[in-house]
Scaffold this motif. Structure first.
Motif, short mmCIF file in Angstrom:
data_model
loop_
_atom_site.label_atom_id
_atom_site.label_comp_id
_atom_site.label_asym_id
_atom_site.label_seq_id
_atom_site.Cartn_x
_atom_site.Cartn_y
_atom_site.Cartn_z
N GLN A 193 0.83 -1.21 0.00
CA GLN A 193 0.00 0.00 0.00
C GLN A 193 0.87 1.26 0.00
OE1 GLN A 193 -3.05 -0.25 3.05
NE2 GLN A 193 -4.16 -1.81 1.92
N VAL A 194 1.80 1.26 -0.93
CA VAL A 194 2.70 2.39 -1.16
C VAL A 194 2.64 2.69 -2.66
CG1 VAL A 194 5.10 3.17 -1.16
CG2 VAL A 194 4.22 1.83 0.75
N GLY A 195 2.67 3.96 -3.02
CA GLY A 195 2.55 4.34 -4.41
C GLY A 195 3.69 3.80 -5.28
N LEU A 196 3.35 3.50 -6.53
CA LEU A 196 4.35 2.98 -7.46
C LEU A 196 5.48 3.97 -7.67
CD1 LEU A 196 5.28 0.86 -9.50
CD2 LEU A 196 3.77 1.92 -11.19
N SER A 197 5.16 5.25 -7.80
CA SER A 197 6.20 6.24 -8.05
C SER A 197 7.19 6.32 -6.88
CB SER A 197 5.60 7.62 -8.31
OG SER A 197 4.95 8.11 -7.16
N GLU A 198 6.71 6.14 -5.66
CA GLU A 198 7.61 6.17 -4.50
C GLU A 198 8.59 4.99 -4.55
OE1 GLU A 198 4.36 7.09 -4.63
OE2 GLU A 198 3.66 7.24 -2.56
N ILE A 199 8.09 3.82 -4.97
CA ILE A 199 8.97 2.65 -5.08
C ILE A 199 9.99 2.86 -6.20
CG2 ILE A 199 9.04 0.20 -5.69
CD1 ILE A 199 6.51 -0.22 -4.14
N ILE A 200 9.54 3.39 -7.33
CA ILE A 200 10.48 3.65 -8.43
C ILE A 200 11.55 4.64 -7.98
CG2 ILE A 200 10.68 4.72 -10.71
CD1 ILE A 200 7.93 3.51 -11.37
N ASN A 201 11.14 5.72 -7.28
CA ASN A 201 12.12 6.72 -6.82
C ASN A 201 13.11 6.14 -5.84
OD1 ASN A 201 10.91 8.69 -8.37
ND2 ASN A 201 9.66 9.50 -6.70
N ALA A 202 12.68 5.14 -5.06
CA ALA A 202 13.56 4.53 -4.06
C ALA A 202 14.48 3.47 -4.65
CB ALA A 202 12.72 3.92 -2.94
N ASN A 203 14.31 3.17 -5.94
CA ASN A 203 15.10 2.10 -6.55
C ASN A 203 15.69 2.53 -7.89
OD1 ASN A 203 14.55 -0.61 -4.90
ND2 ASN A 203 12.67 0.60 -4.92
N PRO A 204 16.62 3.48 -7.86
CA PRO A 204 17.21 3.96 -9.11
C PRO A 204 18.05 2.91 -9.83
CG PRO A 204 18.39 4.83 -7.22
CD PRO A 204 17.17 4.15 -6.68
N GLN A 205 18.32 1.78 -9.16
CA GLN A 205 19.11 0.72 -9.82
C GLN A 205 18.34 0.06 -10.95
OE1 GLN A 205 17.63 0.49 -6.89
NE2 GLN A 205 17.01 -1.59 -6.33
N PHE A 206 17.01 0.21 -10.97
CA PHE A 206 16.22 -0.37 -12.05
C PHE A 206 16.10 0.67 -13.17
CE2 PHE A 206 14.23 -2.66 -8.32
CZ PHE A 206 14.93 -3.84 -8.53
N LYS A 207 16.90 0.51 -14.20
CA LYS A 207 16.89 1.47 -15.31
C LYS A 207 15.56 1.44 -16.05
CE LYS A 207 21.03 2.52 -14.20
NZ LYS A 207 21.23 3.73 -13.37
N ASN A 208 14.96 0.24 -16.12
CA ASN A 208 13.61 0.09 -16.67
C ASN A 208 12.75 -0.53 -15.60
OD1 ASN A 208 11.24 -0.57 -17.97
ND2 ASN A 208 12.22 -1.39 -19.81
N PRO A 215 9.74 2.10 0.62
CA PRO A 215 9.57 3.08 1.71
C PRO A 215 8.29 2.79 2.48
CG PRO A 215 9.07 4.07 -0.41
CD PRO A 215 9.60 2.71 -0.72
N LEU A 216 8.40 2.70 3.79
CA LEU A 216 7.25 2.29 4.61
C LEU A 216 6.43 3.46 5.15
CD1 LEU A 216 8.88 -0.62 6.65
CD2 LEU A 216 7.49 -0.76 4.58
N LEU A 217 7.05 4.63 5.29
CA LEU A 217 6.32 5.81 5.79
C LEU A 217 5.69 5.54 7.15
CD1 LEU A 217 4.62 6.28 2.35
CD2 LEU A 217 6.23 7.94 3.25
N SER A 218 6.39 4.80 7.99
CA SER A 218 5.80 4.33 9.25
C SER A 218 5.35 5.47 10.15
CB SER A 218 6.80 3.44 9.99
OG SER A 218 7.13 2.32 9.23
N ALA A 219 6.21 6.47 10.35
CA ALA A 219 5.88 7.56 11.26
C ALA A 219 4.67 8.34 10.77
CB ALA A 219 7.08 8.49 11.42
N GLU A 220 4.66 8.67 9.47
CA GLU A 220 3.53 9.41 8.91
C GLU A 220 2.24 8.61 9.02
OE1 GLU A 220 6.44 8.97 7.50
OE2 GLU A 220 7.15 10.77 6.45
#
Length: 208
Positions: free
Chosen positions: A48-63, A76-81
């Motif tokens: 339950q985390v946005g796709l764009s946030e996962i992509i931004n957190a994983n620059p190693q995936f060129k595609n 990213p878990l965003l636990s505190a928020e």
């Protein structure tokens, strides 16, 4: 100088491509090992985390469309928020219960949009329902593919806790009207820390 605390609301609007997403999520994260049949989209739904946030957190995936079993994905878990946001939802439903109203269902995708709105107010240095990035709340929801027949928004800044922000909203007739509206069935709450007011809060309400 005393810290300023402000609140603002947008009353319900009856409704007759996804924008770029800000960064600024919490540093806490999980590492997911890709299994056969996985995609970043499926992983985003699982957490339950946005796709764009996962992509931004994983620059190693060129595609981002090409991941393979055994790859390691930082999520990213965003636990505190999310803890603070969940408390606001709980407090909203406590208030609604006092008046015999049905509880609002927490919508994680709507909460994501509300969180981006709070981050945008913090990062762009404004306090308004009209965002220089996303436009009106209704335009923003539609841009993130949130469908609704009715929608509303409350915003606030400066309150240091879920209890404090709920007190501010409930003491304001307009904000209270949104919180206690029988026409809404779902809620998303977004919190962002930092900026001029130190704490930014957004509630988004919808009836799909």
């Amino acid at each position: 100088m005393a810290r300023r605390i402000v609140v603002c609301l947008l009353l319900a609007c009856l409704a007759s491509g996804v924008l770029g997403c800000p960064s600024g999520y919490a540093a806490d994260s999980d590492v997911y090992v890709v299994k056969p049949g996985d995609s970043l989209w499926k992983i985003s739904l699982k957490y339950q985390v946005g796709l764009s946030e996962i992509i931004n957190a994983n620059p190693q995936f060129k595609n981002p469309n090409l991941i393979y079993p055994g790859d390691r994905v930082t999520v990213p878990l965003l636990s505190a928020e999310k803890r603070l946001e969940a408390q606001v939802v709980e407090l909203v439903n406590q208030e609604r219960a006092k008046y015999g109203l049905k509880p609002l269902v927490a919508n994680w995708e709507l909460a994501r949009v509300a969180r981006f709105k709070s981050q945008d107010m913090r990062d762009r240095g404004y306090f308004s329902h009209q965002s220089p990035t996303y436009g009106s709340p209704f335009e923003m929801m539609r841009a993130f593919r949130i469908s609704f027949r009715a929608a509303g928004e409350n915003i606030a800044a400066g309150q240091t806790s879920p209890q404090a922000v709920m007190k501010s909203w409930m003491e304001s007739p307009g904000h209270r009207q949104n919180i206690l509206s029988a026409q809404f069935t779902q809620i998303g709450v977004g919190y962002a820390k930092g900026g001029a007011y130190r704490h930014y809060w957004t509630q988004m309400f919808i009836r799909p």
